[in-house]
Design a protein around this motif. Structure first.
Motif, mmCIF file in Angstrom:
data_model
loop_
_atom_site.group_PDB
_atom_site.id
_atom_site.type_symbol
_atom_site.label_atom_id
_atom_site.label_comp_id
_atom_site.label_asym_id
_atom_site.label_seq_id
_atom_site.Cartn_x
_atom_site.Cartn_y
_atom_site.Cartn_z
ATOM 1 N N THR A 103 17.058 34.896 56.356
ATOM 2 C CA THR A 103 18.225 35.082 57.214
ATOM 3 C C THR A 103 19.135 36.174 56.686
ATOM 4 O OG1 THR A 103 18.150 32.817 57.999
ATOM 5 C CG2 THR A 103 20.253 33.933 58.174
ATOM 6 N N PHE A 155 19.721 39.099 59.230
ATOM 7 C CA PHE A 155 21.099 39.265 59.703
ATOM 8 C C PHE A 155 21.481 40.738 59.735
ATOM 9 C CE2 PHE A 155 25.521 40.039 58.543
ATOM 10 C CZ PHE A 155 26.179 39.460 59.615
ATOM 11 N N SER A 170 24.464 36.853 67.970
ATOM 12 C CA SER A 170 23.206 36.181 67.627
ATOM 13 C C SER A 170 22.925 36.273 66.128
ATOM 14 C CB SER A 170 22.038 36.760 68.434
ATOM 15 O OG SER A 170 21.760 38.077 68.045
ATOM 16 N N ALA A 171 23.319 37.375 65.496
ATOM 17 C CA ALA A 171 23.148 37.494 64.049
ATOM 18 C C ALA A 171 24.016 36.463 63.314
ATOM 19 C CB ALA A 171 23.498 38.908 63.590
ATOM 20 N N LEU A 182 22.557 33.042 63.749
ATOM 21 C CA LEU A 182 21.432 32.865 62.831
ATOM 22 C C LEU A 182 21.924 32.400 61.459
ATOM 23 C CD1 LEU A 182 18.385 33.139 62.361
ATOM 24 C CD2 LEU A 182 18.802 35.522 61.728
#
Length: 140
Positions: free
Chosen positions: A12, A16, A46-47, A50
């Motif tokens: 992630t 990211f 959305s990043a 996440l």
């Protein structure tokens, strides 16, 4: 319930930044190709989502101590201000201006007030989306 998934968290961290920098590219490419503030804002959100999925809401709030309501308000002021400014100089609402500038390392570039409007849209989309996600996440 907090789980410690090292592989997901490590991945992630890398993904990211890939998504974030792609959202910046989409934001700037939006003046000549599909994209712009709305799509860039959704990608940035959305990043961040996440990160929330890999860690938890409290950890992400400590990493990014951002009040998304202020981000939304700033974006609205910027977008509406950019759209309304021409009325004060006798032009129609939403009239955009541009000019060419010789920038160091970049050469001759065109700069548009539409980019300021798109930045406002970007901030509004990130602010509203993350406010909704945080509100839903707090209701656990």
């Amino acid at each position: 319930m907090k789980t410690n998934n090292v592989i997901l968290q490590f991945t992630t961290k890398i993904v990211f930044f890939i998504i974030f920098f792609f959202s910046v590219h989409i934001f700037f490419a939006g003046h000549y190709t599909p994209g712009g503030g709305f799509v860039g804002g959704l990608l940035t959100s959305s990043a961040i989502v996440l990160l929330v999925l890999a860690y938890d809401l409290k950890t992400v709030r400590n990493i990014l101590p951002i009040n998304y309501m202020y981000i939304t308000a700033s974006g609205l002021i910027l977008a509406l201000g950019t759209a309304a400014f021409p009325m004060f100089i006798g032009k129609p609402f939403f009239t955009h201006f541009f000019d060419y500038f010789d920038l160091p390392l970049l050469g001759e570039q065109s700069l548009h007030t539409a980019a300021l409007f798109d930045l406002g849209v970007f901030l509004v989309v990130v602010g509203v989306t993350m406010t909704i996600i945080q509100t839903i996440g707090e209701d656990e």
